[in-house]
Design a protein around this motif. Sequence first.
Motif, PDB file in Angstrom:
ATOM      1  N   MET A  10       0.836  -1.213   0.000  1.00  0.00           N
ATOM      2  CA  MET A  10       0.000   0.000   0.000  1.00  0.00           C
ATOM      3  C   MET A  10       0.868   1.260   0.000  1.00  0.00           C
ATOM      4  N   GLY A  11       1.973   1.224   0.735  1.00  0.00           N
ATOM      5  CA  GLY A  11       2.833   2.403   0.832  1.00  0.00           C
ATOM      6  C   GLY A  11       3.575   2.707  -0.457  1.00  0.00           C
ATOM      7  N   ASN A  12       3.926   1.656  -1.190  1.00  0.00           N
ATOM      8  CA  ASN A  12       4.765   1.863  -2.371  1.00  0.00           C
ATOM      9  C   ASN A  12       4.001   1.863  -3.682  1.00  0.00           C
ATOM     10  N   THR A  13       2.804   1.267  -3.679  1.00  0.00           N
ATOM     11  CA  THR A  13       2.123   1.123  -4.979  1.00  0.00           C
ATOM     12  C   THR A  13       0.646   1.540  -4.952  1.00  0.00           C
ATOM     13  N   ARG A  14       0.128   1.852  -3.779  1.00  0.00           N
ATOM     14  CA  ARG A  14      -1.313   2.130  -3.617  1.00  0.00           C
ATOM     15  C   ARG A  14      -2.177   0.935  -4.058  1.00  0.00           C
ATOM     16  N   ARG A  15      -1.650  -0.280  -3.836  1.00  0.00           N
ATOM     17  CA  ARG A  15      -2.480  -1.481  -3.915  1.00  0.00           C
ATOM     18  C   ARG A  15      -2.839  -1.861  -2.484  1.00  0.00           C
ATOM     19  N   GLU A  16      -3.721  -2.826  -2.314  1.00  0.00           N
ATOM     20  CA  GLU A  16      -4.183  -3.155  -0.966  1.00  0.00           C
ATOM     21  C   GLU A  16      -3.867  -4.598  -0.598  1.00  0.00           C
ATOM     22  N   GLY A  17      -3.633  -4.815   0.684  1.00  0.00           N
ATOM     23  CA  GLY A  17      -3.414  -6.162   1.186  1.00  0.00           C
ATOM     24  C   GLY A  17      -4.615  -6.601   2.003  1.00  0.00           C
ATOM     25  N   THR A  18      -4.828  -7.906   2.065  1.00  0.00           N
ATOM     26  CA  THR A  18      -5.983  -8.391   2.838  1.00  0.00           C
ATOM     27  C   THR A  18      -5.828  -8.109   4.335  1.00  0.00           C
ATOM     28  N   VAL A  19      -4.585  -8.112   4.814  1.00  0.00           N
ATOM     29  CA  VAL A  19      -4.343  -7.660   6.191  1.00  0.00           C
ATOM     30  C   VAL A  19      -3.209  -6.629   6.160  1.00  0.00           C
ATOM     31  N   GLY A  20      -3.147  -5.852   7.253  1.00  0.00           N
ATOM     32  CA  GLY A  20      -2.141  -4.796   7.359  1.00  0.00           C
ATOM     33  C   GLY A  20      -2.782  -3.435   7.339  1.00  0.00           C
ATOM     34  N   GLY A  21      -2.296  -2.559   8.220  1.00  0.00           N
ATOM     35  CA  GLY A  21      -2.840  -1.206   8.299  1.00  0.00           C
ATOM     36  C   GLY A  21      -3.426  -0.921   9.664  1.00  0.00           C
ATOM     37  N   ASP A  22      -4.376   0.002   9.675  1.00  0.00           N
ATOM     38  CA  ASP A  22      -5.006   0.414  10.928  1.00  0.00           C
ATOM     39  C   ASP A  22      -6.282  -0.405  11.107  1.00  0.00           C
ATOM     40  N   TRP A  23      -6.363  -1.132  12.201  1.00  0.00           N
ATOM     41  CA  TRP A  23      -7.508  -2.038  12.370  1.00  0.00           C
ATOM     42  C   TRP A  23      -8.658  -1.397  13.163  1.00  0.00           C
ATOM     43  N   ALA A  24      -8.555  -0.113  13.467  1.00  0.00           N
ATOM     44  CA  ALA A  24      -9.492   0.518  14.410  1.00  0.00           C
ATOM     45  C   ALA A  24     -10.963   0.310  14.054  1.00  0.00           C
ATOM     46  N   VAL A  25     -11.310   0.475  12.789  1.00  0.00           N
ATOM     47  CA  VAL A  25     -12.730   0.456  12.430  1.00  0.00           C
ATOM     48  C   VAL A  25     -13.033  -0.590  11.354  1.00  0.00           C
ATOM     49  N   ILE A  26     -12.200  -1.613  11.256  1.00  0.00           N
ATOM     50  CA  ILE A  26     -12.414  -2.648  10.236  1.00  0.00           C
ATOM     51  C   ILE A  26     -13.422  -3.673  10.764  1.00  0.00           C
ATOM     52  N   PRO A  27     -14.504  -3.902  10.030  1.00  0.00           N
ATOM     53  CA  PRO A  27     -15.482  -4.898  10.499  1.00  0.00           C
ATOM     54  C   PRO A  27     -14.872  -6.309  10.517  1.00  0.00           C
ATOM     55  N   ASN A  28     -15.182  -7.065  11.540  1.00  0.00           N
ATOM     56  CA  ASN A  28     -14.725  -8.468  11.659  1.00  0.00           C
ATOM     57  C   ASN A  28     -13.222  -8.640  11.431  1.00  0.00           C
ATOM     58  N   VAL A  29     -12.467  -7.729  11.976  1.00  0.00           N
ATOM     59  CA  VAL A  29     -11.028  -7.714  11.658  1.00  0.00           C
ATOM     60  C   VAL A  29     -10.298  -8.935  12.224  1.00  0.00           C
ATOM     61  N   VAL A  30     -10.736  -9.428  13.369  1.00  0.00           N
ATOM     62  CA  VAL A  30     -10.058 -10.580  13.968  1.00  0.00           C
ATOM     63  C   VAL A  30     -10.322 -11.833  13.136  1.00  0.00           C
ATOM     64  N   GLU A  31     -11.561 -11.975  12.671  1.00  0.00           N
ATOM     65  CA  GLU A  31     -11.903 -13.112  11.812  1.00  0.00           C
ATOM     66  C   GLU A  31     -11.084 -13.059  10.517  1.00  0.00           C
ATOM     67  N   ARG A  32     -10.927 -11.855   9.991  1.00  0.00           N
ATOM     68  CA  ARG A  32     -10.145 -11.662   8.758  1.00  0.00           C
ATOM     69  C   ARG A  32      -8.700 -12.108   8.967  1.00  0.00           C
ATOM     70  N   MET A  33      -8.086 -11.665  10.051  1.00  0.00           N
ATOM     71  CA  MET A  33      -6.694 -12.043  10.316  1.00  0.00           C
ATOM     72  C   MET A  33      -6.578 -13.560  10.523  1.00  0.00           C
ATOM     73  N   HIS A  34      -7.543 -14.107  11.240  1.00  0.00           N
ATOM     74  CA  HIS A  34      -7.535 -15.547  11.513  1.00  0.00           C
ATOM     75  C   HIS A  34      -7.642 -16.328  10.205  1.00  0.00           C
ATOM     76  N   ASP A  35      -8.536 -15.880   9.332  1.00  0.00           N
ATOM     77  CA  ASP A  35      -8.712 -16.555   8.039  1.00  0.00           C
ATOM     78  C   ASP A  35      -7.435 -16.511   7.208  1.00  0.00           C
ATOM     79  N   ILE A  36      -6.820 -15.343   7.123  1.00  0.00           N
ATOM     80  CA  ILE A  36      -5.616 -15.225   6.285  1.00  0.00           C
ATOM     81  C   ILE A  36      -4.477 -16.066   6.874  1.00  0.00           C
ATOM     82  N   GLN A  37      -4.389 -16.081   8.194  1.00  0.00           N
ATOM     83  CA  GLN A  37      -3.331 -16.875   8.825  1.00  0.00           C
ATOM     84  C   GLN A  37      -3.561 -18.372   8.625  1.00  0.00           C
ATOM     85  N   TYR A  38      -4.782 -18.824   8.984  1.00  0.00           N
ATOM     86  CA  TYR A  38      -4.999 -20.281   9.076  1.00  0.00           C
ATOM     87  C   TYR A  38      -5.738 -20.887   7.883  1.00  0.00           C
TER      88      TYR A  38
END
Lengths: 352, 161
Positions: B68-96
């Motif tokens: 995101m910093g170098n190309t303005r593309r987006e990653g499924t995780v990474g960044g500010d998680w303050a207001v992301i819906p279901n952010v823990v489920e998202r991280m869990h899914d990408i990890q496992y």
Amino acid sequence: MNRNAPLFLLLAAIALSLYAHSAVLSEFVMPTYGNTMIHVANARHLVETGFYPIQDDYSYGGGAPNLYVPLFRFAYAEAVLLTGLSFDLVGRLFVLLFALLLPLGFYLLASRAWGEWAGAAAAFASCLVPELLIYTVRPLPQALGLALLPVAFYFLAKNNWRAAPAATLLVTLVHQEAGVFLVGCAFAYAFARVAHASWHAKKLVFPAEARLGFACWTCGVAAYFAWHFFVMGNLAVFDLAQFQHHEGGRVTFDLLLTKTGKAVLLFGALGALAAFWRALRSRVPNETELLLLACVGAGLFACFNDLVGINVFMDRFIVFLALPLVCFAALGLKEAYAFAERVSTRVNRVTV
Amino acid sequence: MRRIILGVLLVFAAWLAFADFESARSQAQPWMAPVVTPNERDALEWVIANTPERAVFVTDIFGGEFLMGNTRREGTVGGDWAVIPNVVERMHDIQYAFYQAKTPEEAHATALKYGAEYVWAPDRKVFAGYEWVELNRSLFVPPYFSLEFDNGAAIYRVNPA
């Protein structure tokens, strides 16, 4: 003694700070720990499109409101536009700027309280706090907030009705936690100033300094909530993930010692105790000293907020607690020196 | 005597200061580690030339933020998680269910669930919020994924279901 000696010491402290922060130049890319790149992404968006992505953040797949306060990112974008340098190099140069600002800010603040020698000692002490280096050696909003806080405290202690509220607004919109700490300090200072004046006058008194403290608190709180409402359309601060998931760890004495450093913790505690004793006894307090005491109170509250059930970011506030302790370390050293002089005089008398 | 007492105090303070300065530098050093690799940096050129702005990549936290910093593309995780819906489920899914998926099908389904068009497969361990793991490139095989770029760090296209 050379009158310019404190100035030479300040220059040496700046050189030491630059040396410590030069670690930012050591790798093939700027540091990535601490989400540095999310700020670069927003600054890059601003530079490349001319717009700031308020409702479409890049985080976690994109599309969410961009709640993080924006001024650091604006400054980053502005610096890239003005210099034409790469985002990576500008990030590293920002760190070197923080390395310059930190000792200068502490010099300014401690000089106001106890003179130039103490100012120079505080500038040196600012290079000795591991947590302060950890946060300011990366191009983070937190680093800019930490570099600006001593200056904001200086204006507050100086009872400057223009600069202090302006600095509060600036810090709050640079970094949330720095803003929270600053408004906490302003409120604690105002409260302490009212308590001190009322205690000695035996009636409720609101000195001008206290009114400024409350004004700064109002400015900071209003600025943050206005931004939050502008982006989110609500004021539900406690719904943020950081609160919901209780981000942050407990603060233990060992952690405090490791992150603050032995010198600043030992001499800082000594200085704070000396200042507290003086504040109790004196009818006319040293305003800077009282403000720094209030900052210690606010810092301790933030570091141990789990004890009152808030339970968020406790360990993140160690670095903020270290700010007044850096100044008090200068006072602590000064007091220890004065004590050693008294002891040596007595020893001399006895031996004569 | 006066000089001795004051000297002892100053030597003690200087000794503490020196130890703290060294401690500060050694504690700060690990935070300088870039995590991302030179091959990832070199892969950014391909990303900019061949993918649309704000394209979503399956990434770990460091890869997502680097993109995101170098190309303005987006990653499924990474960044500010303050207001992301279901952010823990998202991280869990990408990890496992992505990086540690049991099968390519599972990894593919997770990528589609989060709207990813590409996979960022760096030449290092990955961390999506829970643990550092070796990248398992045997997950990224046809017909689910197709290799688009490889210089050690690889980029795969997520094929449509």
